[in-house]
Design a protein around this motif. Sequence first.
Motif, PDB file in Angstrom:
ATOM      1  N   VAL A  88       0.861  -1.180   0.000  1.00 63.28           N
ATOM      2  CA  VAL A  88       0.000   0.000   0.000  1.00 63.28           C
ATOM      3  C   VAL A  88       0.893   1.224   0.000  1.00 63.28           C
ATOM      4  O   VAL A  88       1.728   1.414   0.886  1.00 63.28           O
ATOM      5  N   LEU A  89       0.719   2.039  -1.023  1.00 67.86           N
ATOM      6  CA  LEU A  89       1.474   3.277  -1.172  1.00 67.86           C
ATOM      7  C   LEU A  89       0.716   4.376  -0.426  1.00 67.86           C
ATOM      8  O   LEU A  89      -0.464   4.603  -0.686  1.00 67.86           O
ATOM      9  N   GLY A  90       1.355   5.015   0.536  1.00 68.66           N
ATOM     10  CA  GLY A  90       0.691   6.053   1.310  1.00 68.66           C
ATOM     11  C   GLY A  90       1.643   6.673   2.312  1.00 68.66           C
ATOM     12  O   GLY A  90       2.808   6.305   2.402  1.00 68.66           O
ATOM     13  N   ARG A  91       1.118   7.619   3.107  1.00 66.22           N
ATOM     14  CA  ARG A  91       1.982   8.365   4.016  1.00 66.22           C
ATOM     15  C   ARG A  91       2.017   7.825   5.435  1.00 66.22           C
ATOM     16  O   ARG A  91       2.898   8.144   6.203  1.00 66.22           O
ATOM     17  N   ASP A  92       1.050   6.977   5.824  1.00 71.34           N
ATOM     18  CA  ASP A  92       0.976   6.532   7.209  1.00 71.34           C
ATOM     19  C   ASP A  92       1.769   5.237   7.413  1.00 71.34           C
ATOM     20  O   ASP A  92       1.209   4.138   7.425  1.00 71.34           O
ATOM     21  N   VAL A  93       3.065   5.389   7.638  1.00 74.65           N
ATOM     22  CA  VAL A  93       3.916   4.215   7.808  1.00 74.65           C
ATOM     23  C   VAL A  93       3.538   3.425   9.056  1.00 74.65           C
ATOM     24  O   VAL A  93       3.799   2.223   9.128  1.00 74.65           O
ATOM     25  N   GLN A  95       0.685   2.523   9.766  1.00 73.64           N
ATOM     26  CA  GLN A  95      -0.376   1.615   9.314  1.00 73.64           C
ATOM     27  C   GLN A  95       0.126   0.661   8.226  1.00 73.64           C
ATOM     28  O   GLN A  95      -0.674  -0.007   7.567  1.00 73.64           O
ATOM     29  N   GLY A  96       1.444   0.625   8.042  1.00 72.73           N
ATOM     30  CA  GLY A  96       2.027  -0.273   7.047  1.00 72.73           C
ATOM     31  C   GLY A  96       2.135   0.312   5.653  1.00 72.73           C
ATOM     32  O   GLY A  96       2.542  -0.383   4.724  1.00 72.73           O
ATOM     33  N   HIS A  97       1.775   1.576   5.485  1.00 69.80           N
ATOM     34  CA  HIS A  97       1.916   2.220   4.174  1.00 69.80           C
ATOM     35  C   HIS A  97       3.400   2.416   3.863  1.00 69.80           C
ATOM     36  O   HIS A  97       4.222   2.569   4.772  1.00 69.80           O
ATOM     37  N   GLN A  98       3.695   2.462   2.580  1.00 65.46           N
ATOM     38  CA  GLN A  98       5.051   2.744   2.126  1.00 65.46           C
ATOM     39  C   GLN A  98       5.010   4.027   1.301  1.00 65.46           C
ATOM     40  O   GLN A  98       4.214   4.120   0.366  1.00 65.46           O
ATOM     41  N   PRO A  99       5.856   5.016   1.614  1.00 67.27           N
ATOM     42  CA  PRO A  99       5.851   6.253   0.844  1.00 67.27           C
ATOM     43  C   PRO A  99       6.405   6.080  -0.575  1.00 67.27           C
ATOM     44  O   PRO A  99       6.135   6.883  -1.451  1.00 67.27           O
ATOM     45  N   GLN A 100       7.178   5.010  -0.785  1.00 65.40           N
ATOM     46  CA  GLN A 100       7.661   4.702  -2.126  1.00 65.40           C
ATOM     47  C   GLN A 100       7.761   3.193  -2.286  1.00 65.40           C
ATOM     48  O   GLN A 100       8.021   2.479  -1.328  1.00 65.40           O
ATOM     49  N   VAL A 101       7.514   2.732  -3.509  1.00 66.74           N
ATOM     50  CA  VAL A 101       7.563   1.303  -3.824  1.00 66.74           C
ATOM     51  C   VAL A 101       8.297   1.135  -5.142  1.00 66.74           C
ATOM     52  O   VAL A 101       7.968   1.789  -6.131  1.00 66.74           O
ATOM     53  N   LEU A 102       9.278   0.232  -5.137  1.00 66.01           N
ATOM     54  CA  LEU A 102      10.030  -0.073  -6.347  1.00 66.01           C
ATOM     55  C   LEU A 102       9.386  -1.241  -7.084  1.00 66.01           C
ATOM     56  O   LEU A 102       9.103  -2.283  -6.477  1.00 66.01           O
ATOM     57  N   VAL A 103       9.165  -1.072  -8.395  1.00 67.98           N
ATOM     58  CA  VAL A 103       8.703  -2.148  -9.260  1.00 67.98           C
ATOM     59  C   VAL A 103       9.869  -2.485 -10.189  1.00 67.98           C
ATOM     60  O   VAL A 103      10.208  -1.688 -11.071  1.00 67.98           O
ATOM     61  N   PRO A 104      10.485  -3.655  -9.987  1.00 68.63           N
ATOM     62  CA  PRO A 104      11.610  -4.028 -10.848  1.00 68.63           C
ATOM     63  C   PRO A 104      11.175  -4.183 -12.310  1.00 68.63           C
ATOM     64  O   PRO A 104      10.012  -4.488 -12.601  1.00 68.63           O
ATOM     65  N   ALA A 105      12.115  -4.013 -13.209  1.00 70.78           N
ATOM     66  CA  ALA A 105      11.859  -4.131 -14.646  1.00 70.78           C
ATOM     67  C   ALA A 105      11.141  -5.434 -14.964  1.00 70.78           C
ATOM     68  O   ALA A 105      11.485  -6.493 -14.432  1.00 70.78           O
ATOM     69  N   GLY A 106      10.110  -5.362 -15.801  1.00 76.28           N
ATOM     70  CA  GLY A 106       9.411  -6.530 -16.297  1.00 76.28           C
ATOM     71  C   GLY A 106       8.357  -7.118 -15.384  1.00 76.28           C
ATOM     72  O   GLY A 106       7.648  -8.047 -15.786  1.00 76.28           O
ATOM     73  N   VAL A 107       8.194  -6.598 -14.168  1.00 82.20           N
ATOM     74  CA  VAL A 107       7.195  -7.127 -13.235  1.00 82.20           C
ATOM     75  C   VAL A 107       5.819  -6.577 -13.619  1.00 82.20           C
ATOM     76  O   VAL A 107       5.670  -5.385 -13.877  1.00 82.20           O
ATOM     77  N   LEU A 108       4.815  -7.470 -13.662  1.00 82.19           N
ATOM     78  CA  LEU A 108       3.442  -7.024 -13.916  1.00 82.19           C
ATOM     79  C   LEU A 108       2.980  -6.151 -12.759  1.00 82.19           C
ATOM     80  O   LEU A 108       3.212  -6.480 -11.597  1.00 82.19           O
TER      81      LEU A 108
END
Length: 161
Positions: A88-93, A95-108
Amino acid sequence: MVEELVRRLDLKPHPEGGYYRETYRAAFQVQTLRGRRSAGTAIYYLLQRGEFSAWHRVVGADELWLFHDGEPMALHLVHEDGRLESPVLGRDVTQGHQPQVLVPAGVLQAAEPLGAYTLVGCTVSPGFEFADFELPEAEAMVARHPAHEALLRRFAKAGPR
């Protein structure tokens, strides 16, 4: 609120759903297996309630999603080995939110806002080119990853590619 953001940020419809605008393209070029590419690019990307980012992949480039405004966003990732992640991308860490998420090349990847709207930034390195962007057919995704059929069909782009 969404209409105001679309207007003020000069966002346009994106082929995967939602709205976007490229805000940065590095002048520096790099050689990749798919040809010369900008070293990096950045966009604003906005989804509102009822919209989603259809399953897609960026071949040969990593994508970093950065939360900016609005409600959290679920980002669904299916890796080549079939592993599913839904950070979950969000500001409330707290609550388990992540302010940034990396999607590696080629991942759906697919995304959905968890409230009225979500505004994020996406940076791609090497830089994004639509030639490296794939919107796979639902049937092909389900054949490769049958354990995730319901989720794959839910966020598949309708119509021919």
